[in-house]
Design a protein around this motif. Structure first.
Motif, PDB file in Angstrom:
ATOM      1  N   ALA A 170      25.377  -4.637 -19.969  1.00 44.53           N
ATOM      2  CA  ALA A 170      24.183  -3.868 -20.332  1.00 44.53           C
ATOM      3  C   ALA A 170      23.965  -2.701 -19.373  1.00 44.53           C
ATOM      4  CB  ALA A 170      22.962  -4.785 -20.349  1.00 44.53           C
ATOM      5  N   LYS A 171      24.252  -2.909 -18.108  1.00 47.40           N
ATOM      6  CA  LYS A 171      24.067  -1.843 -17.127  1.00 47.40           C
ATOM      7  C   LYS A 171      25.115  -0.739 -17.307  1.00 47.40           C
ATOM      8  CE  LYS A 171      21.712  -4.742 -13.768  1.00 47.40           C
ATOM      9  NZ  LYS A 171      21.792  -5.498 -12.490  1.00 47.40           N
ATOM     10  N   ILE A 172      26.314  -1.112 -17.743  1.00 48.63           N
ATOM     11  CA  ILE A 172      27.316  -0.090 -18.046  1.00 48.63           C
ATOM     12  C   ILE A 172      26.915   0.704 -19.278  1.00 48.63           C
ATOM     13  CG2 ILE A 172      29.703   0.265 -18.810  1.00 48.63           C
ATOM     14  CD1 ILE A 172      30.480  -2.162 -17.087  1.00 48.63           C
ATOM     15  N   LEU A 173      26.426  -0.009 -20.296  1.00 46.89           N
ATOM     16  CA  LEU A 173      26.101   0.635 -21.575  1.00 46.89           C
ATOM     17  C   LEU A 173      24.878   1.537 -21.502  1.00 46.89           C
ATOM     18  CD1 LEU A 173      26.794  -2.329 -24.024  1.00 46.89           C
ATOM     19  CD2 LEU A 173      28.225  -0.324 -23.599  1.00 46.89           C
ATOM     20  N   ARG A 174      24.040   1.368 -20.495  1.00 43.96           N
ATOM     21  CA  ARG A 174      22.880   2.256 -20.385  1.00 43.96           C
ATOM     22  C   ARG A 174      23.299   3.654 -19.920  1.00 43.96           C
ATOM     23  NH1 ARG A 174      20.061  -0.365 -14.953  1.00 43.96           N
ATOM     24  NH2 ARG A 174      21.635   0.374 -13.466  1.00 43.96           N
ATOM     25  N   ASN A 175      24.533   3.778 -19.432  1.00 47.49           N
ATOM     26  CA  ASN A 175      25.038   5.067 -18.978  1.00 47.49           C
ATOM     27  C   ASN A 175      25.722   5.799 -20.127  1.00 47.49           C
ATOM     28  OD1 ASN A 175      24.266   4.485 -16.269  1.00 47.49           O
ATOM     29  ND2 ASN A 175      26.102   3.228 -16.034  1.00 47.49           N
ATOM     30  N   PRO A 176      25.718   7.129 -20.106  1.00 47.73           N
ATOM     31  CA  PRO A 176      26.348   7.889 -21.193  1.00 47.73           C
ATOM     32  C   PRO A 176      27.817   7.518 -21.371  1.00 47.73           C
ATOM     33  CG  PRO A 176      24.987   9.348 -19.863  1.00 47.73           C
ATOM     34  CD  PRO A 176      25.048   8.024 -19.138  1.00 47.73           C
ATOM     35  N   ARG A 177      28.223   7.386 -22.598  1.00 50.25           N
ATOM     36  CA  ARG A 177      29.587   6.956 -22.910  1.00 50.25           C
ATOM     37  C   ARG A 177      30.636   7.880 -22.310  1.00 50.25           C
ATOM     38  NH1 ARG A 177      31.430   4.903 -28.794  1.00 50.25           N
ATOM     39  NH2 ARG A 177      33.616   4.429 -28.330  1.00 50.25           N
ATOM     40  N   ALA A 178      30.422   9.185 -22.423  1.00 48.81           N
ATOM     41  CA  ALA A 178      31.420  10.139 -21.927  1.00 48.81           C
ATOM     42  C   ALA A 178      31.651   9.962 -20.434  1.00 48.81           C
ATOM     43  CB  ALA A 178      30.988  11.568 -22.239  1.00 48.81           C
TER      44      ALA A 178
END
Length: 330
Positions: free
Chosen positions: A272-280
């Motif tokens: 979840a903490k990774i996914l809160r960051n922009p994908r690019a």
């Protein structure tokens, strides 16, 4: 032939399959999977990667062979939002990977790579005894022994565990390994092919392949050297001894160790903490880290600069900058 324990499989399936008929495969080009509706998860799509359905075809290392029907899937692929949960489902074999499971993992990794709605994968093993016991010796070794001097060259394009160790390893989407039990032989190579490894505190890593006269050939040595250093790689690979989760954490083989009961919640929180960051930014950062590993310093700095500043064209940066400044405004 391979029937998983009732508790491990029927309990898992009961909450996710609407009926046995809903799990019927629907073949489509290159990936014989079918999205299944799930009653208790509104945003979940379940892909039932089974041993196959009658008449289905599969591709394995340049050959095509039919898949026999079976009632128990060897690989489970579940989508929950932007996360793909991939489970090796052979608990009665300590989740050892036979040739069939290898093919199903290849399909799962391709599905993960190609699905634009999925940003991250969590990989684990069924049951609580093993994450993965490596290659199933009953199906792999004979073929290797008969491969002759050209064996290695013939396998260059596709490594172990569906090619994620070599061949499909360039995916820029993050992969987290939830190590829920023993990690043995090629299972260590599979774990090392993942970007982040979280281990239950009571597991062990077994380098027993050395006792059988084999050393890593699918990325294990390379990633041990890059992750743990030459000295540790020499110790672990040459001695062929098991190590505890604590020792694995000490030598950076795993990122974290947690109580078994907290394993999946910890991994999902990290996701979840990774996914809160922009994908690019996430995918460029992973690609940059992999590209700079092992290169001379000047090359590392050049690549970091090129990759890092290439993300500045992402319009999401403007939106997030404005949102941040709005919060800071007096």
């Amino acid at each position: 032939m391979l029937i998983a324990t009732d508790r491990a499989v029927s309990g898992w399936m009961a909450g996710r399959w609407r009926s046995s008929t809903a799990a019927t495969l629907h073949p489509r080009p290159e990936l014989s999977v079918r999205p299944l509706s799930v009653t208790h998860l509104d945003v979940t799509v379940m892909h039932h990667l089974m041993r196959g359905c009658v008449g289905a075809r599969r591709r394995r290392r340049g050959t095509h062979r039919g898949i026999e029907a079976c009632s128990v899937p060897k690989v489970l692929y579940e989508k929950r939002g932007e996360i793909a949960f991939i489970t090796i489902n052979r608990p009665e074999k300590r989740n050892a990977i036979d040739t069939e499971t290898d093919d199903l993992l290849f399909r799962a990794w391709c599905e993960f790579r190609d699905d634009p709605e999925v940003r991250l994968a969590i990989l684990t093993g069924a049951g609580d005894q093993a994450f993965c016991a490596g290659a199933d010796l009953s199906s792999h070794v004979d073929g290797w022994l008969e491969g002759g001097p050209g064996l290695g060259r013939s396998l260059l394009d596709r490594g172990f565990a569906g090619g994620i160790t070599r061949g499909l390893h360039r995916t820029t989407k993050p992969i987290i390994a939830a190590l829920n039990g023993w990690v043995i032989g090629g299972g260590i190579e599979l774990a090392l092919a993942c970007d982040i490894r979280v281990a239950a505190d009571d597991i062990q890593f077994g380098f027993y392949h050395m006792r059988r006269g084999m050393h890593f050939a699918d990325g294990g040595i390379v990633r041990l050297v890059n992750t743990c250093g030459v000295g540790i790689a020499m110790e672990l690979e040459l001695m062929g001894e098991p190590i505890t989760a604590e020792r694995a954490k000490e030598v950076h083989l795993v990122n974290r160790i947690v109580p078994r009961a907290e394993l999946m919640s910890t991994v999902e929180d990290m996701a979840a903490k990774i996914l809160r960051n922009p994908r690019a930014a996430v995918e460029s950062a992973k690609e940059t880290i992999l590209e700079v590993a092992g290169r001379p310093l000047d090359d590392q700095l050049r690549l970091e600069c090129l990759y890092g500043y290439s993300t500045m064209g992402n319009p999401e940066i403007v939106d997030r900058k404005n949102a941040f400044l709005a919060k800071e405004a007096p």
